[in-house]
Design a protein around this motif. Structure first.
Motif, short mmCIF file in Angstrom:
data_model
loop_
_atom_site.label_atom_id
_atom_site.label_comp_id
_atom_site.label_asym_id
_atom_site.label_seq_id
_atom_site.Cartn_x
_atom_site.Cartn_y
_atom_site.Cartn_z
N LEU A 231 0.97 -1.05 0.11
CA LEU A 231 -0.54 -0.05 0.02
C LEU A 231 0.93 1.56 0.14
CD1 LEU A 231 -3.17 -0.71 2.69
CD2 LEU A 231 -2.86 -0.95 0.21
N SER A 232 1.91 0.92 0.74
CA SER A 232 3.05 2.58 0.99
C SER A 232 3.81 2.42 -0.52
CB SER A 232 3.80 2.02 1.86
OG SER A 232 3.48 2.17 3.19
N THR A 233 3.90 1.46 -1.27
CA THR A 233 4.44 1.62 -2.52
C THR A 233 3.61 2.42 -3.56
OG1 THR A 233 5.65 -0.46 -2.26
CG2 THR A 233 5.36 0.37 -3.90
N GLU A 234 2.57 1.34 -3.45
CA GLU A 234 1.03 2.12 -4.53
C GLU A 234 1.03 3.84 -3.90
OE1 GLU A 234 -3.26 1.72 -6.37
OE2 GLU A 234 -2.78 1.34 -3.72
N TYR A 235 1.10 4.55 -2.69
CA TYR A 235 0.85 5.94 -2.69
C TYR A 235 2.09 6.74 -3.14
CZ TYR A 235 0.28 9.88 0.95
OH TYR A 235 0.17 11.27 1.10
N GLU A 236 3.16 5.98 -3.22
CA GLU A 236 4.69 7.15 -3.37
C GLU A 236 4.32 7.11 -4.63
OE1 GLU A 236 6.33 8.50 -1.86
OE2 GLU A 236 5.72 8.03 0.52
N THR A 237 4.08 6.27 -5.89
CA THR A 237 4.14 5.94 -6.83
C THR A 237 3.08 7.52 -7.82
OG1 THR A 237 2.34 3.76 -6.76
CG2 THR A 237 5.23 3.99 -7.74
N SER A 238 1.91 6.71 -6.67
CA SER A 238 0.68 8.04 -7.17
C SER A 238 1.19 9.19 -6.87
CB SER A 238 -0.84 7.52 -6.35
OG SER A 238 -0.83 7.99 -4.88
N ARG A 239 1.69 9.75 -5.69
CA ARG A 239 1.67 10.74 -5.10
C ARG A 239 3.06 11.96 -6.77
NH1 ARG A 239 3.49 12.46 0.86
NH2 ARG A 239 4.42 14.23 -0.78
N THR A 240 3.99 10.54 -6.78
CA THR A 240 4.92 11.14 -7.62
C THR A 240 4.27 11.29 -9.12
OG1 THR A 240 7.04 9.30 -6.94
CG2 THR A 240 6.95 10.22 -8.89
N LEU A 241 3.04 10.25 -9.62
CA LEU A 241 2.38 10.62 -11.35
C LEU A 241 1.59 11.55 -10.61
CD1 LEU A 241 1.51 9.78 -13.78
CD2 LEU A 241 -0.40 7.84 -12.55
N ALA A 242 1.25 11.75 -9.44
CA ALA A 242 1.01 13.40 -9.73
C ALA A 242 1.43 14.73 -9.67
CB ALA A 242 -0.18 13.52 -7.76
N ARG A 243 2.26 14.69 -9.37
CA ARG A 243 3.36 15.53 -9.94
C ARG A 243 3.61 15.50 -10.74
NH1 ARG A 243 5.86 14.31 -4.07
NH2 ARG A 243 7.26 12.62 -5.15
N TRP A 244 3.62 14.93 -11.76
CA TRP A 244 4.62 15.31 -12.89
C TRP A 244 3.17 15.69 -13.75
CZ3 TRP A 244 8.75 15.74 -15.58
CH2 TRP A 244 9.52 15.26 -15.25
N SER A 245 1.91 15.13 -13.24
CA SER A 245 0.47 15.37 -13.70
C SER A 245 -0.29 16.84 -14.00
CB SER A 245 -0.92 14.94 -13.07
OG SER A 245 -0.45 13.62 -13.59
N VAL A 246 1.14 17.42 -12.61
CA VAL A 246 1.17 19.39 -12.55
C VAL A 246 2.16 20.19 -13.37
CG1 VAL A 246 1.16 21.06 -10.95
CG2 VAL A 246 0.68 18.98 -9.88
N VAL A 247 2.80 19.04 -13.55
CA VAL A 247 4.03 19.96 -14.35
C VAL A 247 3.15 19.83 -16.11
CG1 VAL A 247 6.30 19.44 -15.82
CG2 VAL A 247 6.03 19.33 -13.15
N ARG A 248 2.43 18.87 -16.87
CA ARG A 248 1.41 18.58 -17.52
C ARG A 248 0.50 19.45 -17.59
NH1 ARG A 248 -2.40 13.65 -17.94
NH2 ARG A 248 -2.85 14.63 -17.02
N ILE A 249 -0.01 20.60 -16.48
CA ILE A 249 -1.08 21.51 -16.55
C ILE A 249 -0.33 22.59 -16.25
CG2 ILE A 249 -2.93 22.64 -15.59
CD1 ILE A 249 -3.94 19.98 -16.31
N GLY A 250 1.10 22.24 -16.08
CA GLY A 250 1.50 24.44 -16.32
C GLY A 250 2.24 24.29 -17.79
N SER A 251 2.25 23.30 -18.64
CA SER A 251 2.67 23.11 -20.10
C SER A 251 1.79 24.24 -20.79
CB SER A 251 3.05 21.80 -20.59
OG SER A 251 2.47 20.83 -20.73
#
Length: 619
Positions: A231-251
């Protein structure tokens, strides 16, 4: 799948996935060129959107000439109509690009499911392949729309006033560049997330059924720790994915919103440097009505769906399975499945019609043929029992059956009694829970049995090559046209082949009827070297006369053995023996004998009368 495994796929498989995708497009450069040609009309429509509005204001309404203004607006409306026609042509061209990709994926999925006993094959075939096809089509439409819309808008800006390009282009290029840089990291993070999610499912799938054992062994704490780690692994990967999604919205903000702000902020300066009010309004129109929507669709379409497509492709076509080939191989022969068909099946790596080539289907078997005096029967079932699950009621129980070479057996019974299950056992698609299934003396799931049997299912399999390529599919050696034509006339495909235009005619599977596809699949199986043919309701879409001709052709093959899962009682009458599946009351005998001693067979046959009820249909 562990997180480690998922990451490895993400990092190691990207280059191969992108390279194979580029090769796939190069093999269809003519279709890509058609898409580009019709998309040029969209460029013209985008160009007119701002250019016509600018002149409608400057030369028309602001100059006090309403007729000129309306004329320019009508010109813009005409551009919309022309672009709509081009978009319709683009959709047709995209279909010719997308369907072959789906065929390639189906071929790989079915090959893996058969060769590796892949339990996820059904999900991949029914859901992931369709998702990949739809996503790919959407990406093609979104990507080409952005490219041609951006070109049309930039040409329009340059035509109106070069200063406008200096304001709009830099942030647009920067936003697109930033977005492109996020694609590969996003794909990797998406795959890490899916791998972590699959890891949780695997962990819980092992833990939940064994909770009693966990408690009995006092292993609650380490078990809980293992699940918590997942569960911790999935939580961390989901947070990383969300951060990259923010960069995409910034573009998107950088490339789509900033040009609008800059145009408004620099408006007075632009007007003081010979930019007219109409040209400024035209530039705002280009940004708000063309560039911003196109970039928005690109970012959300390619950013979300594109990364998902890469992940799905890596799962459907792993690196070790080879390249994603196009419809044309090195020799130019089409080899892409499209809808279903005659399938020689094995559990140990033989070719199947849905995917791999068929090197095992050669004229010279890998093992020496037994002498005629010691030749084993074509099919030998010994005490075969099969159930769909360890606690399920057996569909087939203690079945013994011997079918000699050259025999003709019809299998009948009520719906759900196990007729197709028996066909699957003979074809090696299913393994008996107990007992043995031998094809020509070899286990049905062994590679040695592959060249000796062919299964033709109800849903006939035809791909988008030529008719000749479809008929040769199960043969690895060159097949003369004369042999194909003889087989076509024997099975009953001859009239259809002539109507289509001969062996060189290219097939559109969707344009063929179910019965026509069945005739093609039957002829393909007839041309194969398989001694044992299993027709699992493979003639159900044919009329009684065509069905009779096809079955008689298979039965008359020298040394050929035929099993027919009967759709009509007339199939049973043509057979040497009839197997009536009815659980504990299973019986086998000739048609006349079974009418006397089998109540079920009499019910199935009904009051059969060749003049009154021509061909009653079995359940």
């Amino acid at each position: 799948m562990s997180r480690k495994g998922g990451s490895g796929a993400a990092s190691g498989g990207g280059t191969g996935t992108y390279a194979r995708g580029a090769r796939f497009l190069r093999e269809r450069r003519w279709v890509v060129a058609q898409i580009a040609f019709w998309s040029v009309l969209e460029t013209g429509q985008t160009f007119l959107t701002g250019y016509a509005l600018a002149h409608a204001l400057d030369d028309g309404f602001l100059a006090g000439d309403g007729a000129v203004g309306l004329g320019w607006l009508l010109a813009a409306a005409g551009g919309v109509l022309v672009a709509a026609y081009g978009t319709g042509q683009v959709f047709r061209a995209v279909a010719r690009l997308v369907e072959p990709m789906r065929d390639v994926l189906v071929r790989h999925v079915v090959a893996r499911g058969i060769e590796e006993a892949d339990s996820a094959a059904v999900s991949r075939l029914t859901q992931q392949v369709e998702t990949a096809r739809d996503t790919f089509a959407g990406l093609v439409m979104v990507s080409r729309s952005f490219v041609f819309t951006a070109v049309g808008a930039l040409i329009g800006l340059c035509t109106l006033a070069p200063l406008l390009v200096l304001v709009v282009a830099p942030p647009l290029v920067a936003g697109v560049g930033l977005f492109v840089l996020t694609l590969r990291p996003l794909a990797r993070r998406q795959e890490d997330y899916l791998a972590a999610d699959e890891g949780i499912a695997t962990e819980l799938g092992a833990v939940c059924p064994g909770l009693r054992d966990v408690t009995a062994a006092g292993a609650e704490e380490p078990t809980a720790a293992a699940v918590e780690d997942r569960l911790s692994t999935e939580y961390e990967t989901s947070r990383t994915l969300a951060r990259w999604s923010v960069v995409r919205i910034g573009s998107l903000a950088l490339g789509g919103q900033l040009p609008l702000v800059l145009l408004l902020a620099t408006g007075p300066w632009l007007l003081s440097h010979d930019v007219t009010p109409g040209e400024l309004v035209g530039a705002l129109t280009y940004v708000t009505q063309a560039l911003l929507p196109a970039l928005h669709n690109l970012v959300h379409g390619l950013g979300s769906a594109g990364t998902r497509l890469v992940v799905i492709l890596r799962r459907l076509v792993p690196e070790e399975t080879g390249e994603v080939r196009g419809a044309e191989g090195a020799s130019g022969a089409a080899a892409l499945p499209e809808t279903g068909g005659s399938v020689p099946v094995t559990g140990a790596g033989a070719g199947s019609e849905a995917g791999t080539t068929a090197p095992a289907l050669t004229k010279t078997p890998a093992e020496p043929e037994p002498s005629p005096t010691t030749a084993p029967p074509a099919l030998h079932l010994t005490s075969v029992t099969f159930a769909y699950g360890p606690h399920a009621e057996p569909v087939i129980r203690d079945l013994d059956l011997v079918l000699p070479r050259g025999g003709h057996l019809a299998v009948v019974g009520p719906s759900g009694v196990g007729k197709s299950t028996l066909a699957g056992l003979v074809a090696g698609m299913l393994a008996p829970g107990s007992g043995s299934v031998l094809v020509a003396g070899r286990d049905a799931r062994d590679e040695g049995a592959v060249a000796r049997r062919v299964l033709i299912p109800q849903e006939a399999y035809v791909f988008g090559g030529t008719l000749g390529e479809n008929l040769r599919y199960l043969r690895s050696d060159p097949v003369p046209d004369a042999e194909l034509l003889d087989a076509a006339h024997a099975v009953g495909l001859g009239p259809l082949a002539e109507r289509l235009g001969g062996l060189g005619a290219r097939l559109e599977p969707a344009a063929l009827s179910a019965g026509e596809r069945q005739l093609i699949a039957l002829t393909r199986a007839y041309v194969a070297y398989a001694e044992l043919a299993v027709l699992d309701e493979a003639t159900c879409h044919l009329d009684p006369e065509a069905e009779s001709r096809a079955e008689r052709a298979f039965a008359a093959r020298p040394g050929g053995t035929l099993i027919v899962v009967a759709h009509r009682i007339s199939s049973a009458r043509r057979a040497d023996r009839v197997l009536v599946l009815d659980g504990p009351r299973t019986d086998c005998g000739r048609h006349g004998e079974l009418l006397k001693r089998s109540e079920l067979y009499r019910d199935l046959a009904g009051n059969w009368n060749p003049t009154a009820v021509a061909h009653p249909v079995l359940p």
